[in-house]
Design a protein around this motif. Structure first.
Motif, PDB file in Angstrom:
ATOM      1  N   ILE A 142      -3.988  -5.158  14.456  1.00 26.43           N
ATOM      2  CA  ILE A 142      -5.246  -5.150  15.382  1.00 26.43           C
ATOM      3  C   ILE A 142      -6.006  -3.933  14.923  1.00 26.43           C
ATOM      4  CG2 ILE A 142      -6.641  -4.786  17.516  1.00 26.43           C
ATOM      5  CD1 ILE A 142      -4.508  -6.750  18.787  1.00 26.43           C
ATOM      6  N   ILE A 143      -5.257  -2.795  14.836  1.00 26.42           N
ATOM      7  CA  ILE A 143      -6.026  -1.469  14.494  1.00 26.42           C
ATOM      8  C   ILE A 143      -6.318  -1.524  13.328  1.00 26.42           C
ATOM      9  CG2 ILE A 143      -5.760   1.087  14.241  1.00 26.42           C
ATOM     10  CD1 ILE A 143      -3.746   0.835  16.624  1.00 26.42           C
ATOM     11  N   SER A 144      -5.571  -2.083  12.446  1.00 25.30           N
ATOM     12  CA  SER A 144      -5.993  -1.900  10.803  1.00 25.30           C
ATOM     13  C   SER A 144      -6.989  -3.197  10.471  1.00 25.30           C
ATOM     14  CB  SER A 144      -5.001  -2.277   9.856  1.00 25.30           C
ATOM     15  OG  SER A 144      -4.216  -3.316  10.283  1.00 25.30           O
ATOM     16  N   SER A 145      -7.314  -4.043  11.122  1.00 24.33           N
ATOM     17  CA  SER A 145      -8.207  -5.205  11.107  1.00 24.33           C
ATOM     18  C   SER A 145      -9.375  -4.541  11.513  1.00 24.33           C
ATOM     19  CB  SER A 145      -7.746  -6.635  11.717  1.00 24.33           C
ATOM     20  OG  SER A 145      -7.608  -6.280  13.004  1.00 24.33           O
ATOM     21  N   LEU A 146      -9.181  -3.852  12.453  1.00 21.76           N
ATOM     22  CA  LEU A 146     -10.699  -3.150  13.152  1.00 21.76           C
ATOM     23  C   LEU A 146     -11.028  -2.169  11.998  1.00 21.76           C
ATOM     24  CD1 LEU A 146     -10.158  -2.533  16.886  1.00 21.76           C
ATOM     25  CD2 LEU A 146     -11.853  -4.002  15.831  1.00 21.76           C
ATOM     26  N   GLY A 147     -10.142  -1.679  11.262  1.00 22.12           N
ATOM     27  CA  GLY A 147     -10.464  -0.820  10.120  1.00 22.12           C
ATOM     28  C   GLY A 147     -11.310  -1.570   8.924  1.00 22.12           C
ATOM     29  N   VAL A 148     -10.932  -2.809   8.866  1.00 23.36           N
ATOM     30  CA  VAL A 148     -11.491  -3.519   7.763  1.00 23.36           C
ATOM     31  C   VAL A 148     -13.103  -3.422   8.045  1.00 23.36           C
ATOM     32  CG1 VAL A 148     -11.741  -5.786   6.749  1.00 23.36           C
ATOM     33  CG2 VAL A 148      -9.395  -4.713   7.246  1.00 23.36           C
ATOM     34  N   ILE A 149     -13.319  -3.921   9.196  1.00 29.04           N
ATOM     35  CA  ILE A 149     -14.649  -4.041   9.741  1.00 29.04           C
ATOM     36  C   ILE A 149     -15.683  -2.833   9.955  1.00 29.04           C
ATOM     37  CG2 ILE A 149     -14.291  -6.433  10.197  1.00 29.04           C
ATOM     38  CD1 ILE A 149     -14.993  -5.896  13.067  1.00 29.04           C
ATOM     39  N   LEU A 150     -14.852  -1.665  10.314  1.00 29.06           N
ATOM     40  CA  LEU A 150     -15.482  -0.437  10.667  1.00 29.06           C
ATOM     41  C   LEU A 150     -15.574   0.487   9.794  1.00 29.06           C
ATOM     42  CD1 LEU A 150     -14.251  -0.224  14.452  1.00 29.06           C
ATOM     43  CD2 LEU A 150     -16.397  -0.968  13.476  1.00 29.06           C
ATOM     44  N   GLN A 151     -14.803   0.440   8.629  1.00 23.97           N
ATOM     45  CA  GLN A 151     -14.819   1.596   7.424  1.00 23.97           C
ATOM     46  C   GLN A 151     -16.030   1.647   6.711  1.00 23.97           C
ATOM     47  OE1 GLN A 151     -12.791   4.161   6.807  1.00 23.97           O
ATOM     48  NE2 GLN A 151     -11.208   3.656   8.469  1.00 23.97           N
ATOM     49  N   HIS A 187     -16.282   3.038   3.513  1.00 16.45           N
ATOM     50  CA  HIS A 187     -16.164   2.952   2.007  1.00 16.45           C
ATOM     51  C   HIS A 187     -15.701   1.703   1.880  1.00 16.45           C
ATOM     52  CE1 HIS A 187     -15.288   4.157  -2.071  1.00 16.45           C
ATOM     53  NE2 HIS A 187     -16.040   5.041  -1.881  1.00 16.45           N
ATOM     54  N   PRO A 188     -15.963   0.976   0.903  1.00 19.92           N
ATOM     55  CA  PRO A 188     -15.198  -0.606   0.759  1.00 19.92           C
ATOM     56  C   PRO A 188     -13.757  -0.302   0.437  1.00 19.92           C
ATOM     57  CG  PRO A 188     -17.425  -0.419  -0.253  1.00 19.92           C
ATOM     58  CD  PRO A 188     -17.226   0.815   0.071  1.00 19.92           C
ATOM     59  N   VAL A 189     -13.215   0.637  -0.554  1.00 20.54           N
ATOM     60  CA  VAL A 189     -11.998   1.020  -0.832  1.00 20.54           C
ATOM     61  C   VAL A 189     -11.060   1.268   0.642  1.00 20.54           C
ATOM     62  CG1 VAL A 189     -10.286   2.424  -2.070  1.00 20.54           C
ATOM     63  CG2 VAL A 189     -12.470   1.723  -3.057  1.00 20.54           C
ATOM     64  N   HIS A 190     -11.798   1.938   1.391  1.00 20.71           N
ATOM     65  CA  HIS A 190     -11.096   2.171   2.752  1.00 20.71           C
ATOM     66  C   HIS A 190     -10.702   0.895   3.601  1.00 20.71           C
ATOM     67  CE1 HIS A 190     -12.258   6.478   2.606  1.00 20.71           C
ATOM     68  NE2 HIS A 190     -11.717   6.303   1.660  1.00 20.71           N
ATOM     69  N   SER A 191     -11.674   0.023   3.670  1.00 19.11           N
ATOM     70  CA  SER A 191     -11.726  -1.262   4.141  1.00 19.11           C
ATOM     71  C   SER A 191     -10.690  -2.067   3.425  1.00 19.11           C
ATOM     72  CB  SER A 191     -13.057  -2.126   3.950  1.00 19.11           C
ATOM     73  OG  SER A 191     -13.950  -1.599   4.972  1.00 19.11           O
ATOM     74  N   LEU A 192     -10.552  -2.138   2.090  1.00 16.04           N
ATOM     75  CA  LEU A 192      -9.709  -2.931   1.411  1.00 16.04           C
ATOM     76  C   LEU A 192      -8.019  -2.302   1.926  1.00 16.04           C
ATOM     77  CD1 LEU A 192      -9.443  -4.925  -0.952  1.00 16.04           C
ATOM     78  CD2 LEU A 192      -9.062  -2.962  -2.291  1.00 16.04           C
ATOM     79  N   LEU A 207      -7.463  -7.881  -7.279  1.00 13.48           N
ATOM     80  CA  LEU A 207      -8.717  -8.214  -7.720  1.00 13.48           C
ATOM     81  C   LEU A 207      -9.952  -7.878  -7.093  1.00 13.48           C
ATOM     82  CD1 LEU A 207      -9.577 -10.684  -9.628  1.00 13.48           C
ATOM     83  CD2 LEU A 207      -9.481 -12.202  -7.790  1.00 13.48           C
ATOM     84  N   PHE A 208      -9.944  -7.675  -5.703  1.00  8.33           N
ATOM     85  CA  PHE A 208     -10.998  -7.101  -5.094  1.00  8.33           C
ATOM     86  C   PHE A 208     -11.113  -5.635  -5.499  1.00  8.33           C
ATOM     87  CE2 PHE A 208     -12.571  -9.524  -1.183  1.00  8.33           C
ATOM     88  CZ  PHE A 208     -11.689 -10.446  -1.086  1.00  8.33           C
ATOM     89  N   LEU A 209      -9.941  -5.019  -5.697  1.00  5.65           N
ATOM     90  CA  LEU A 209     -10.223  -3.467  -6.119  1.00  5.65           C
ATOM     91  C   LEU A 209     -10.847  -3.386  -7.462  1.00  5.65           C
ATOM     92  CD1 LEU A 209      -9.388  -0.901  -4.824  1.00  5.65           C
ATOM     93  CD2 LEU A 209      -7.216  -1.106  -5.987  1.00  5.65           C
ATOM     94  N   ILE A 222     -19.047  -7.681   0.073  1.00  9.56           N
ATOM     95  CA  ILE A 222     -17.544  -7.588  -0.323  1.00  9.56           C
ATOM     96  C   ILE A 222     -16.785  -7.551   1.024  1.00  9.56           C
ATOM     97  CG2 ILE A 222     -15.870  -6.136  -1.115  1.00  9.56           C
ATOM     98  CD1 ILE A 222     -17.239  -6.323  -3.576  1.00  9.56           C
ATOM     99  N   ILE A 223     -17.395  -6.583   2.116  1.00  7.43           N
ATOM    100  CA  ILE A 223     -16.893  -6.589   3.554  1.00  7.43           C
ATOM    101  C   ILE A 223     -16.753  -7.935   4.205  1.00  7.43           C
ATOM    102  CG2 ILE A 223     -16.938  -5.511   5.671  1.00  7.43           C
ATOM    103  CD1 ILE A 223     -16.648  -3.321   3.745  1.00  7.43           C
ATOM    104  N   ILE A 224     -18.058  -8.756   4.100  1.00  3.56           N
ATOM    105  CA  ILE A 224     -18.068 -10.134   4.505  1.00  3.56           C
ATOM    106  C   ILE A 224     -16.864 -11.025   3.995  1.00  3.56           C
ATOM    107  CG2 ILE A 224     -19.376 -12.150   4.469  1.00  3.56           C
ATOM    108  CD1 ILE A 224     -21.666 -10.422   4.563  1.00  3.56           C
TER     109      ILE A 224
END
Lengths: 173, 100
Positions: free
Chosen positions: A14-23, A25-30, A67-69, B29-31
């Protein structure tokens, strides 16, 4: 899976998935998303689905995330402030998510009794043999259609990402 | 021992975090990452329910979802690249060609 391990993994995911939407920088989200996917893979293995868990690590946390990276690096995305404005839209989005979470949790809390306790399974439950028996007998047609899907995905990816002779991108916007 | 309903609850929470990401962020990308998060939350529910019924069907469906996600990632990132080449932005609010 012991309860303490489940609680630890659930909190981590849960913490890391909140990090996905709150970071920002896109790389940090990734990276947060990679952590989430690995935790989910560990949960799969804890549930006895060993093969699927390792597939999750290799295919999802490995291939798809690379691929995302590549795309993030290719677009040279920098850190951006969290988008301001459109407060009403954000409020509706947050309220909608909260309502959905409440509804789903209310549903989960009233599941029928067989889901309330852990079930023992055969020792080879998550083995590659059992999975293959299912895939190649009952789901054979779906498995074959999957190959067509992947072919279409490859063709679509190449067609969208290539540059045309005129200099623009293949997919005209 | 953690019963399947706990896994279903975790799956619901992760799915809603993904929904919130799609609604609150405007970076394409985030979406896209949030969509992957939702797919994984549903996968978790499939595996937990498959385990509760002792059948291998849930894992087979997860296998197919992974395949669809791989194809989706390839095509979706191709679309994002094409958009970026034409518009030089990945903010979802600025793609208004088809908006009336």
């Amino acid at each position: 899976m012991p309860l303490w391990l489940f609680i630890f993994l659930a909190a981590l995911s849960i913490i890391s998935s909140l990090g996905v939407i709150l970071q920002r920088h896109p790389v940090h989200s990734l990276l947060a998303l990679v952590l989430t996917l690995i935790v989910i893979a560990v949960l799969f293995i804890g549930l006895g689905a060993t093969t699927v868990g390792f597939l999750q690590m290799i295919v999802y946390a490995g291939a798809i995330m690379v691929l995302f990276l590549f795309v993030i690096w290719l677009l040279n995305l920098q850190s951006q402030p969290l988008e301001a404005g459109r407060l009403a839209l954000k409020l509706i989005g947050a309220l909608g998510s909260a309502a959905l979470i409440a509804e789903l949790l209310a549903f989960v809390l009233h599941l029928p009794a067989p889901l309330g306790h852990e079930h023992p399974v055969a020792p080879d439950y998550g083995s590659i043999g059992r999975l293959a028996q299912g895939l190649f007998s009952r789901y054979l047609i779906a498995f074959e259609i999957t190959s067509i899907l992947l072919l279409v995905g490859v063709i679509g990816g190449v067609a969208l990402a290539r540059r045309t002779a005129a200099g623009g991108a293949g997919g005209s916007m | 021992m953690a019963p399947p309903s706990y896994f279903m609850g975790l799956s619901a929470i992760l799915f809603c975090i993904g929904v919130a990401g799609v609604m609150l962020r405007r970076n394409v990308i985030i979406i896209f990452m949030s969509i992957e998060l939702m797919l994984n939350a549903v996968n978790l529910a499939f595996v937990a329910l498959g385990r509760a019924w002792g059948s291998v069907d849930g894992q087979a469906i997860v296998f197919f979802v992974m395949t669809v996600a791989a194809a989706e990632a390839a095509v979706g990132l191709g679309i994002i690249l094409a958009i970026f080449r034409n518009r030089a932005t990945i903010n979802a609010d600025e793609f208004n060609l088809m908006r009336w």
